[in-house]
Enzyme design. Structure first.
Site, short mmCIF file in Angstrom:
data_model
loop_
_atom_site.label_atom_id
_atom_site.label_comp_id
_atom_site.label_asym_id
_atom_site.label_seq_id
_atom_site.Cartn_x
_atom_site.Cartn_y
_atom_site.Cartn_z
N ASP A 30 -10.61 3.14 4.62
CA ASP A 30 -10.90 1.71 4.46
C ASP A 30 -12.41 1.48 4.37
O ASP A 30 -12.85 0.41 3.96
CB ASP A 30 -10.34 0.92 5.65
CG ASP A 30 -9.10 0.12 5.28
OD1 ASP A 30 -8.87 -0.09 4.08
OD2 ASP A 30 -8.37 -0.29 6.21
N LYS A 37 0.85 -1.20 0.00
CA LYS A 37 0.00 0.00 0.00
C LYS A 37 0.88 1.25 0.00
O LYS A 37 0.62 2.21 -0.75
CB LYS A 37 -0.92 0.00 1.23
CG LYS A 37 -2.02 -1.06 1.15
CD LYS A 37 -2.76 -1.23 2.48
CE LYS A 37 -3.69 -2.44 2.41
NZ LYS A 37 -4.33 -2.78 3.68
N GLN A 80 -4.06 -1.57 9.92
CA GLN A 80 -3.98 -2.87 9.26
C GLN A 80 -4.57 -3.95 10.17
O GLN A 80 -4.18 -4.09 11.32
CB GLN A 80 -2.52 -3.19 8.91
CG GLN A 80 -2.33 -4.47 8.13
CD GLN A 80 -2.99 -4.45 6.75
OE1 GLN A 80 -2.92 -3.46 6.02
NE2 GLN A 80 -3.66 -5.53 6.40
#
Ligand code: NAP
Length: 294
Positions: free
Chosen positions: A120, A53, A97
C-alpha cells in the site's frame, strides 16, 4: 469546450494485463505472488473494496489470503497477525484495509508491516523513500493518477498542479510524486486551512481533487482547458438508487466537463487505476523477495 472523459477502466485494463503477464512469468518459476488482506470489522464499504482487490488479484493469476477479524480485536493481536505474515515467505504483500476501529492506532499497525511487504506504500519507510526520491512502494492512488496523466499525454513538465487534500494516502504522496524530476510539475497543496480555495484552483493546469467532499469543485473554480482528476468517492443519498445512495466525486462533473479539457468520472476514473497499481506493487514485492531482479 467539452472535456475528454477519461476511461479509467480502459487504462487500468492495460496495467492489469501487464501485471498478469509478469505474474505468469513468476508462476512459470513456481512462484505465486500472494497478498495477505486483513479486514477488521464489517464496514460495508471496506468489505466491497476488499472483495474488489481480491477478485482483481485472482483475475491476474495471483493469490490472496483473506483474513477477516472481529471488530473487537486488540491492537496487539492485530500486530501479532501482521508479524506472522512478515515472517511467512509465501506472503509477498500485506494490506490492512483502512479505516480501523477507533481503539486501534492505524499508525502503529502500518508501522508493524515489513516495509518489503508494504504494497500500500503507507509505511513511514515507503513515505520517506518517496520523499527522498528513492525507489520504494508508491501508494496506489497517487501512482494511478500519475500513470493516467502519462498515458493520456497530459503535459506535466512546468505545469501548475493543484492538489486539494493533504492526506497521507492521497494528497501528500501525490504532491510529492508530481514534483519528481521526471514529472516536473509545480505543485500547490490545498487543505481546510487554505484561504480562498477557488483562487488557487483557478490557477491549475492540472487539478486533482482529493478532499472527500461531494461537488466541492464547481465550474466557476476551474480554468478553461484544465485537466481535472477527481479522486473523491462520496456516497450521496439517492432514494431512486437501488442501494439508496450513489457515488459522487469531489467535482461537479457536468458543468466542470463543459470547461475542462480532460476529466475523470466517478465511478470509473481513478478507482480502477488504484486497484491496478496494487497488482503491480504485489508483483514488484514478490520479484524483490524472490530475487527475480528488482
Ligand atoms: P481524508 O484523509 O479525509 O483527507 C481529505 C483531505 O481533504 C484533508 O487533507 C482535508 O484537509 C482536505 N479537505 C477536506 N475538505 C476540504 C475543503 N473544503 N477544502 C479544502 N480541503 C479540504 O481523505 P482521503 O483518504 O485523502 O480521501 C479523499 C477522497 O478520495 C475521499 O473521497 C476518498 O473516498 C477518496 N479516495 C478514493 C480512492 C480511489 O481509489 N478512487 C482512493 C483513496 C481515497 P485537512 O487536512 O485540513 O483536514
Amino acid at each position: 469546450m467539452a472535456a475528454i472523459v477519461i476511461d479509467g477502466k480502459a487504462v487500468a485494463a492495460k496495467v492489469k494485463e501487464d501485471a498478469k503477464a509478469r505474474a505468469a512469468g513468476l508462476r512459470e518459476g513456481g512462484i505465486i505472488p500472494c497478498l495477505a488482506v486483513l479486514l477488521v470489522g464489517e464496514d460495508p464499504a471496506s468489505l466491497s473494496y476488499v472483495s474488489a482487490k481480491e477478485q482483481a488479484l485472482a483475475e491476474a493469476g495471483m493469490a490472496s489470503k483473506d483474513i477477516r477479524l472481529p471488530r473487537e480485536i486488540t491492537e496487539e493481536e492485530l500486530i501479532a497477525r501482521i508479524a506472522g505474515f512478515n515472517a511467512d515467505p509465501a506472503i509477498h504483500g500485506i494490506l490492512v484495509q483502512l479505516p480501523l476501529p477507533g481503539h486501534i492506532r492505524e499508525d502503529a499497525v502500518i508501522a508493524a508491516i515489513d516495509p518489503a511487504k508494504d504494497v500500500d506504500g503507507f509505511h513511514p519507510v515507503s513515505a520517506g523513500n518517496l520523499l527522498l526520491g528513492r525507489p520504494g512502494f508508491i501508494p496506489c492512488t497517487p501512482a494511478g493518477v500519475v500513470f493516467l496523466l502519462r498515458e493520456l499525454g497530459i503535459p506535466t513538465a512546468g505545469a501548475h498542479a493543484v492538489v486539494v487534500g493533504r492526506s497521507n494516502i492521497v494528497g501528500r504522496p501525490l504532491a510529492n510524486l508530481l514534483t519528481r524530476r521526471d514529472i516536473n510539475a509545480t505543485v500547490t497543496i490545498c487543505h481546510t486551512g487554505t484561504v480562498d480555495l477557488a483562487r488557487h484552483v483557478r490557477e491549475a493546469d492540472i487539478l486533482i481533487a482529493a478532499a472527500g467532499k461531494p461537488a466541492l469543485i464547481t465550474a466557476e473554480m476551474v480554468r478553461e482547458g484544465a485537466a481535472v482528476i477527481d479522486v473523491g468517492v462520496n456516497r450521496v443519498a439517492d432514494p431512486q438508487a437501488k442501494k439508496g445512495y450513489r457515488l459522487r466525486g469531489d467535482v461537479d462533473f457536468g458543468p466542470v466537463a463543459e470547461k475542462a479539457a480532460y476529466i475523470t468520472p466517478v465511478p470509473g476514473g481513478v478507482g480502477p487505476l488504484t486497484i491496478a497499481m496494487l497488482l503491480q506493487n504485489v508483483v514488484d514485492a514478490c520479484r524483490r523477495q524472490t530475487s527475480v531482479c528488482p
